[in-house]
Design an enzyme around this catalytic site. Structure first.
Site, PDB file in Angstrom:
ATOM      1  N   HIS A  13       0.835  -1.200   0.000  1.00 15.73           N
ATOM      2  CA  HIS A  13       0.000   0.000   0.000  1.00 15.73           C
ATOM      3  C   HIS A  13       0.875   1.257   0.000  1.00 15.73           C
ATOM      4  O   HIS A  13       1.542   1.548   0.978  1.00 15.73           O
ATOM      5  CB  HIS A  13      -0.891  -0.043   1.258  1.00 15.73           C
ATOM      6  N   HIS A  55      -0.947  10.150  -3.345  1.00 21.22           N
ATOM      7  CA  HIS A  55      -2.238   9.720  -2.803  1.00 21.22           C
ATOM      8  C   HIS A  55      -3.328  10.777  -2.907  1.00 21.22           C
ATOM      9  O   HIS A  55      -4.474  10.478  -3.228  1.00 21.22           O
ATOM     10  CB  HIS A  55      -2.100   9.286  -1.346  1.00 21.22           C
TER      11      HIS A  55
HETATM   12 CA    CA Z   1      -5.035   3.825  -3.062  1.00 20.17          CA
END
Ligand code: CA
Length: 308
Positions: A13, A55
Site C-alpha cells: 500500500h 495519494h
Molecule cells: Ca489507493
C-alpha cells in the site's frame, strides 16, 4: 510460488509506506525487495497531463510545496497537483506524511518527516522501475494503479482514465492475464472503463465505508472488490469471537476477488497483534488479498501459513 491459485496476495500500500515516505521510489524498491505481489500506485494528473504517483489530489501533506510555491495556494488553503506542471513538481521534496497545520508526522513512529531527500515521479517512471527490476530479478511483480477522483479531473477538463489506460496499454498491460490490477472508488467511472473505454484489465471496485453496495451490479463490470476491512470484521460478540459479515462470501459466490484495505502494524484497533488481525482477515473472513503498509510482515505471515 507467488500468484498460485488460492495463494493470498500482498499488495504494498503506497509501497513499504510503514518504513519510508509513501509512494516514493525508495518505498517501492523496499516493498519490491520484501517480495510483495503487487505495488500500488495512486494516480493524479498534472497541469500538463502527466500522471504522477501521489495519494491526494493536493500536495501540502507530503511535500514542501508551501515553501516553494506559496502563491499557488487555492482559496481553500490547498495546493493542487493539477495546478502544477510536472517540471514544477520535480522541484519539490517529499516527506513522510504530516499535518500541514502543525508540521507533526501523522505516524510518529515511522520514518521521520522532513528527513533525507525524496521526490515525486510519474506513473511511467514507476512502471519502468518495476519492469526493469522484474527483468533483473526474473520476477513478475505486478502494478496496482488507482485512478484518483475522476470527477475532479473531469471538472478540470481532463480524462484521467483515458490517459492512464493508454499508458498501461503502451507498457503491455492489456488484459486480465497481465500483472496489473486497476482500481477506482468511483463506480460510474469503473463501469465506463470497462464498457466505453473497453478495458480488458482486471478491475477492482473500491468500496466506501458502507456495506449496501450492490455486488451483483459490481460483478457485471468488475473482477474484484476492495472494501475497508471493517466492512468485513464487525467487532466482537459477547463471547469475544470476531463477527464476520457475509460480504466476502457473497462476493466469492459472484466470482469477485476481495482485496481489503488497509492493514497497518502501527494501527491495530482492537486486535492484540498484527498477526491476529491478518489471521482473522485472511483465514477467518477469507479475503483474497490485503493492502498493507508493512508488506514484509504480511508476506512473512502468509508464507508461514502456506508452508503449514
Ligand atoms: Ca489507493
Amino acid at each position: 510460488m507467488k500468484n498460485q491459485k488460492n495463494k493470498k496476495i500482498v499488495i504494498a500500500h503506497r509501497g513499504a509506506s510503514g518504513y519510508l515516505p509513501e509512494h516514493t521510489l525508495p518505498a517501492k524498491a523496499m516493498a519490491y525487495a520484501m517480495g510483495a505481489d503487487y505495488l500500488e500506485q495512486d494516480i493524479v494528473l498534472t497541469k500538463d497531463d502527466v500522471p504522477i504517483v501521489i495519494h491526494d489530489i493536493h500536495l501540502e501533506t507530503v511535500t514542501d510545496v508551501a515553501l516553494k510555491f506559496p502563491k499557488k495556494k487555492r482559496n481553500d488553503g490547498k495546493y493542487y497537483v493539477i495546478d502544477f506542471t510536472f517540471k514544477e513538481l520535480q522541484q519539490l521534496n517529499v516527506s513522510e506524511r504530516f499535518d500541514p497545520e502543525t508540521n507533526e508526522a501523522v505516524f510518529p513512529n515511522r520514518f521521520p518527516a522532513f528527513t533525507s531527500t525524496f521526490k515525486l515521479h510519474s506513473l511511467q517512471e514507476e512502471i519502468e522501475f518495476i519492469q526493469e527490476l522484474n527483468k533483473s530479478t526474473e520476477k513478475n511483480i505486478g502494478i496496482y494503479p488507482e485512478i484518483k477522483d475522476p470527477e475532479f479531473h473531469q471538472k478540470e477538463g481532463k480524462d484521467i482514465s483515458k490517459i492512464v489506460l493508454e499508458i498501461l496499454n503502451n507498457y503491455g498491460y492489456k488484459t486480465k492475464n497481465d500483472p496489473c490490477i486497476l482500481q477506482c472508488f468511483d463506480a460510474q467511472e469503473l463501469k465506463r472503463i470497462r464498457n466505453e473505454l473497453k478495458s480488458e484489465l482486471f478491475l477492482v471496485q473500491l468500496m466506501e465505508f458502507k456495506t449496501d453496495e450492490k455486488l451483483e451490479e459490481i460483478a457485471a463490470y468488475a473482477d474484484g472488490i476492495g472494501p475497508w476491512y471493517k466492512q468485513i470484521i464487525k467487532g466482537k460478540d459477547k463471547k469475544g469471537n470476531w463477527l464476520i459479515s457475509d460480504l466476502v462470501e457473497k462476493a466469492h459466490k459472484l466470482h469477485l476477488k476481495v482485496h481489503a484495505y488497509t492493514f497497518r502494524a502501527d494501527q491495530l484497533g482492537d486486535f492484540s497483534s498484527f498477526e491476529d488481525l491478518l489471521q482473522v482477515a485472511l483465514y477467518e473472513a477469507n479475503v483474497d488479498g490485503v493492502f498493507t503498509d508493512f508488506p514484509d510482515k504480511a508476506i512473512g505471515f502468509v508464507d508461514k501459513k502456506y508452508k503449514n
